[in-house]
Structure formats: structure tokens, C-alpha cells
Design a protein around this motif. Structure first.
Motif, short mmCIF file in Angstrom:
data_model
loop_
_atom_site.label_atom_id
_atom_site.label_comp_id
_atom_site.label_asym_id
_atom_site.label_seq_id
_atom_site.Cartn_x
_atom_site.Cartn_y
_atom_site.Cartn_z
N ALA A 51 11.74 9.82 -1.17
CA ALA A 51 11.53 11.09 -0.48
C ALA A 51 11.34 12.23 -1.66
O ALA A 51 10.92 13.29 -1.57
CB ALA A 51 12.53 11.65 0.29
N SER A 52 11.41 11.82 -3.20
CA SER A 52 11.58 12.99 -4.08
C SER A 52 11.19 12.21 -5.47
O SER A 52 11.29 11.04 -5.71
CB SER A 52 13.18 13.59 -4.24
N GLY A 53 10.90 13.15 -6.40
CA GLY A 53 10.75 12.88 -7.79
C GLY A 53 9.91 11.68 -8.04
O GLY A 53 8.68 11.57 -7.70
N ILE A 54 10.38 10.91 -8.90
CA ILE A 54 9.91 9.56 -9.30
C ILE A 54 9.44 8.48 -8.25
O ILE A 54 8.38 8.11 -8.22
CB ILE A 54 10.66 8.84 -10.50
N GLY A 55 10.35 8.41 -7.46
CA GLY A 55 10.04 7.70 -6.26
C GLY A 55 8.95 8.05 -5.37
O GLY A 55 7.87 7.29 -4.87
N ILE A 110 12.49 4.02 1.45
CA ILE A 110 13.97 4.14 1.83
C ILE A 110 14.52 5.39 1.29
O ILE A 110 14.19 5.52 -0.03
CB ILE A 110 14.56 2.77 1.39
N ASP A 111 15.22 6.24 1.88
CA ASP A 111 15.90 7.16 1.22
C ASP A 111 16.88 7.59 2.35
O ASP A 111 17.07 7.25 3.43
CB ASP A 111 14.91 8.29 1.03
N ARG A 112 17.59 8.78 2.00
CA ARG A 112 18.78 9.36 2.86
C ARG A 112 18.05 9.87 4.01
O ARG A 112 18.77 9.97 5.13
CB ARG A 112 19.55 10.36 2.17
N ALA A 164 29.89 7.71 -16.39
CA ALA A 164 29.43 6.87 -15.34
C ALA A 164 28.06 6.67 -15.26
O ALA A 164 27.49 5.61 -15.11
CB ALA A 164 30.29 7.35 -14.25
N TYR A 165 27.21 7.84 -15.38
CA TYR A 165 25.65 7.76 -15.48
C TYR A 165 25.22 6.80 -16.48
O TYR A 165 24.58 5.66 -16.07
CB TYR A 165 25.44 8.81 -15.61
N ALA A 166 25.59 6.74 -17.71
CA ALA A 166 25.20 5.66 -18.76
C ALA A 166 25.61 4.47 -18.38
O ALA A 166 24.79 3.43 -18.59
CB ALA A 166 25.71 6.42 -20.24
N GLU A 195 10.58 15.87 -15.25
CA GLU A 195 10.83 17.16 -14.25
C GLU A 195 10.69 16.40 -12.97
O GLU A 195 9.87 16.27 -12.33
CB GLU A 195 9.28 17.76 -14.58
N THR A 196 12.31 16.68 -12.56
CA THR A 196 12.42 16.18 -11.21
C THR A 196 13.58 17.14 -10.60
O THR A 196 14.11 17.67 -11.49
CB THR A 196 12.89 14.76 -11.02
N PRO A 197 13.96 17.17 -9.34
CA PRO A 197 15.20 17.93 -8.89
C PRO A 197 16.56 17.31 -9.51
O PRO A 197 17.18 18.23 -10.01
CB PRO A 197 15.21 17.84 -7.43
P1 NAI Z 1 15.55 12.85 -7.35
O1 NAI Z 1 16.59 13.69 -7.27
O2 NAI Z 1 14.07 13.56 -7.46
O3 NAI Z 1 15.37 11.70 -6.57
C1 NAI Z 1 16.24 10.56 -6.07
C2 NAI Z 1 16.25 10.13 -5.03
O4 NAI Z 1 17.16 9.34 -4.68
C3 NAI Z 1 16.00 11.45 -3.82
O5 NAI Z 1 15.20 11.23 -2.98
C4 NAI Z 1 17.42 10.95 -3.28
O6 NAI Z 1 17.72 11.26 -1.88
C5 NAI Z 1 17.59 9.52 -3.27
N1 NAI Z 1 19.13 9.01 -3.28
C6 NAI Z 1 20.05 9.64 -3.94
N2 NAI Z 1 21.28 9.27 -3.31
C7 NAI Z 1 20.97 8.39 -2.48
C8 NAI Z 1 21.56 7.67 -1.50
N3 NAI Z 1 22.98 7.64 -1.77
N4 NAI Z 1 21.11 6.82 -0.65
C9 NAI Z 1 19.71 6.90 -0.43
N5 NAI Z 1 18.98 7.60 -1.30
C10 NAI Z 1 19.46 8.32 -2.35
O7 NAI Z 1 15.57 12.13 -9.01
P2 NAI Z 1 14.48 11.41 -9.99
O8 NAI Z 1 14.79 11.78 -11.30
O9 NAI Z 1 13.34 11.13 -9.34
O10 NAI Z 1 15.36 10.08 -10.08
C11 NAI Z 1 14.70 8.74 -9.92
C12 NAI Z 1 15.45 7.84 -10.89
O11 NAI Z 1 15.01 8.11 -12.22
C13 NAI Z 1 17.00 7.75 -10.62
O12 NAI Z 1 17.35 6.30 -10.80
C14 NAI Z 1 17.38 8.47 -11.99
O13 NAI Z 1 18.86 8.13 -12.58
C15 NAI Z 1 15.95 8.05 -12.91
N6 NAI Z 1 16.11 8.87 -14.12
C16 NAI Z 1 15.73 10.04 -13.89
C17 NAI Z 1 15.29 10.96 -14.96
C18 NAI Z 1 15.01 12.11 -15.19
O14 NAI Z 1 15.09 13.08 -16.18
N7 NAI Z 1 14.58 12.83 -13.90
C19 NAI Z 1 15.67 10.31 -16.43
C20 NAI Z 1 15.92 9.04 -16.46
C21 NAI Z 1 16.34 8.38 -15.14
#
Ligand code: NAI
Length: 255
Positions: free
Chosen positions: A10-14, A31-33, A152-154, A187-189
Motif C-alpha cells: 500500500a505504500s512506498g517501496i512496496g 498484502i498490507d494492513r 531493534a531495527y538494525a 523517500e517514503t513515509p
Molecule cells: P512505507 O511506510 O512507505 O511502507 C511500509 C508498508 O508496510 C506500509 O504500507 C505499511 O502499512 C506496511 N506495514 C507496516 N507494518 C505492517 C504490519 N504490521 N502488517 C502489514 N503491513 C505492515 O515504508 P518503506 O520505506 O516503503 O518501507 C519498505 C521496506 O523498506 C521496509 O521493510 C523498510 O524497513 C525498508 N527500508 C526502507 C528505507 C527507507 O529509507 N525508506 C531504507 C531501508 C530499508
């Protein structure tokens, strides 16, 4: 038409991964929340199991791709949730969908790790051992007693990367490729929330990649789409740092 399940759709990289793969002709099971084909909370065992069951129904037991993007950052409500989503929310889906992937066409799975995993190289936190042992209760307890969500994240990202690499032999023999993409700042939320956080914001803003900027979700998704494609048919068990040079900046002589 390849069928690919994507967590965090639903967001960002996914979301960027879903768009690119749709353009490449995949049928996506997001798959998302919320706002997804499968709504599930991957921080809980029940949510993960429900997600696996719903994906198996939607793909009729045969899956060509799985991409685990769902994750939470340092602004998550607790360190335990970081471990619950970023490690167990990945491993439960990878394990739960392995059989369906083994029946797929040229199957490939991919986990989004992080360059932050490097912080655990050499001297991993005890949380890492608990995660890799599959001991969720202990890992969550250690996380909540630990120094904070950044550790915890690392730890979660190091553990999930080791989890993937440990599968290289058994999965390779089944013909399922499994790789990790480790982004730097994107650049994501999630990234914006880290920059806005009073505890971590300054450190996040000051940690700038050699290329001088953060990446875009599309720049990560392009690598993911390549790795899931037949063009990457001999790439397995690898970790790709897509980070504008952050990994090289931190450990030039170690690879
Ligand atoms: P985002 O916040 O835009 O997207 C994350 C997605 O995961 C959201 O749609 C959210 O609803 C979903 N999510 C979170 N908790 C959940 C749960 N309990 N059940 C189901 N879905 C859940 O963030 P982004 O940046 O796109 O993150 C994607 C991946 O990239 C993550 O694993 C993050 O750790 C990783 N990442 C991101 C970086 C960044 O700078 N944005 C850097 C390195 C890794």
C-alpha cells in the motif's frame, strides 16, 4: 501471467514494486494492513497465518514470486513491533509460501533488508540469535528491554538477511531463487517519519549517501523487478545494496 505476492503493497517501496511488476505483466496479490487484496497485521502470528492462507487461496497454491517489503522503522510504537513485523512478519510468509513457490514457474522471492543491517556486522545483538532461533517471545522481550528501536531495527534487518542467505542451499535445490535488496535512505513515509523524529531526526538527516541524496521508491523497485525476472536467473542468495554508496562509504574494504 506470473503471480506475485507483495507485502507492504500500500505504500512506498512496496507500492512502487507493485506498479512496475504490473507493467511487466504480473498479477499482483498485495498484502498490507489496509488497502490491499489481503488485509493482515503481520506483527502478530494470527495475522501472518491469515495472510498466508489468503494468499494460498488467491494463488490456488501456486506462486511465482514473493516480495516482502512490509516493515516499520524507528518511529514504530515499540521495539518489539519492529522485530515482529521486520523479522517474523517476513519469515512467516517466506516459510508459509515456500511450497506454493516450489510449484511456480521460475520462482523467485525477495526480501527488502536495509543498509542498517551493517551496524550488526561483527558483533550482532543477542536479539539476532533469538530471531534466527525462531524464538519470538525471547526476541520481543530482549527488544523491549534493549537500548531502543534503532538497535531493534538494525538487528531485525541483519537477522532477516542472514535468514535469507541460510536458505540459499535448500531453496536453490528446489529451484527457488531468494535474494535481499538492502536500500539506503529512500523517500517514503517511513523515511520521512524518521527524519521528523525528535530522537533520531538529526542523525538520519546527517547520514547522507555519497551520491548526495536519498533514493526514490522507483529506483529500488527497478532492481527488484530485475531480480524477479528471468534476466536474473543465476542470481541467488545475494544481497544488493541500493544505497547511493552508503555501504561502500561505511566498509570499503569489507565485502
Ligand atoms: P512505507 O511506510 O512507505 O511502507 C511500509 C508498508 O508496510 C506500509 O504500507 C505499511 O502499512 C506496511 N506495514 C507496516 N507494518 C505492517 C504490519 N504490521 N502488517 C502489514 N503491513 C505492515 O515504508 P518503506 O520505506 O516503503 O518501507 C519498505 C521496506 O523498506 C521496509 O521493510 C523498510 O524497513 C525498508 N527500508 C526502507 C528505507 C527507507 O529509507 N525508506 C531504507 C531501508 C530499508
Amino acid at each position: 501471467m506470473p503471480v506475485t505476492a507483495v507485502t507492504g503493497s500500500a505504500s512506498g517501496i512496496g507500492a512502487a514494486v507493485c506498479n512496475l511488476l504490473k507493467q511487466a505483466g504480473h498479477r499482483i496479490i498485495g498484502i498490507d494492513r489496509a488497502d490491499a487484496d489481503v488485509s493482515a497485521d503481520l506483527s502478530t502470528a494470527a495475522g501472518r497465518q491469515a495472510a498466508v492462507e489468503q494468499v494460498l487461496t488467491l494463488c490456488e497454491g501456486k506462486l511465482d514470486g514473493l516480495i516482502c517489503c512490509a516493515g516499520v522503522g524507528v518511529t514504530a510504537p515499540s521495539s518489539a513491533i519492529v522485530i515482529g513485523v521486520n523479522y517474523f512478519g517476513v519469515t512467516a510468509l517466506v516459510d508459509g509460501l515456500q511450497e506454493a513457490l516450489s510449484k511456480g514457474n521460475n520462482p523467485a522471492a525477495l526480501i527488502i533488508g536495509s543498509v542498517a543491517a551493517n551496524q550488526q556486522l561483527g558483533n550482532p545483538d543477542p536479539m539476532v540469535a533469538a530471531m534466527l532461533d525462531g524464538d519470538e517471545a525471547n526476541a520481543l522481550e530482549l527488544a523491549n528491554q534493549g537500548p531502543g528501536p534503532h538497535i531493534a531495527y538494525a538487528a531485525s534487518k541483519y537477522a532477516v538477511t542472514a535468514f535469507a542467505r541460510r536458505k540459499a542451499v535448500t531453496w536453490g535445490k528446489q529451484g527457488i531463487r531468494l535474494n535481499v535488496v538492502a536500500p539506503g535512505a529512500v523517500e517514503t513515509p517511513l523515511h520521512q517519519a524518521s527524519m521528523d523524529d525528535p530522537r533520531f531526526g538529526e542523525a538520519v538527516k546527517n547520514f547522507v549517501a555519497p551520491l548526495g541524496r536519498a533514493g526514490t521508491p522507483d529506483e529500488i523497485a527497478k532492481t527488484v523487478a530485475f531480480l524477479q525476472s528471468e534476466q536474473a536467473s543465476f542470481i541467488h542468495g545475494s544481497v544488493f545494496f541500493i544505497d547511493g554508496g552508503m555501504d561502500a562509504m561505511m566498509r570499503a574494504d569489507h565485502f
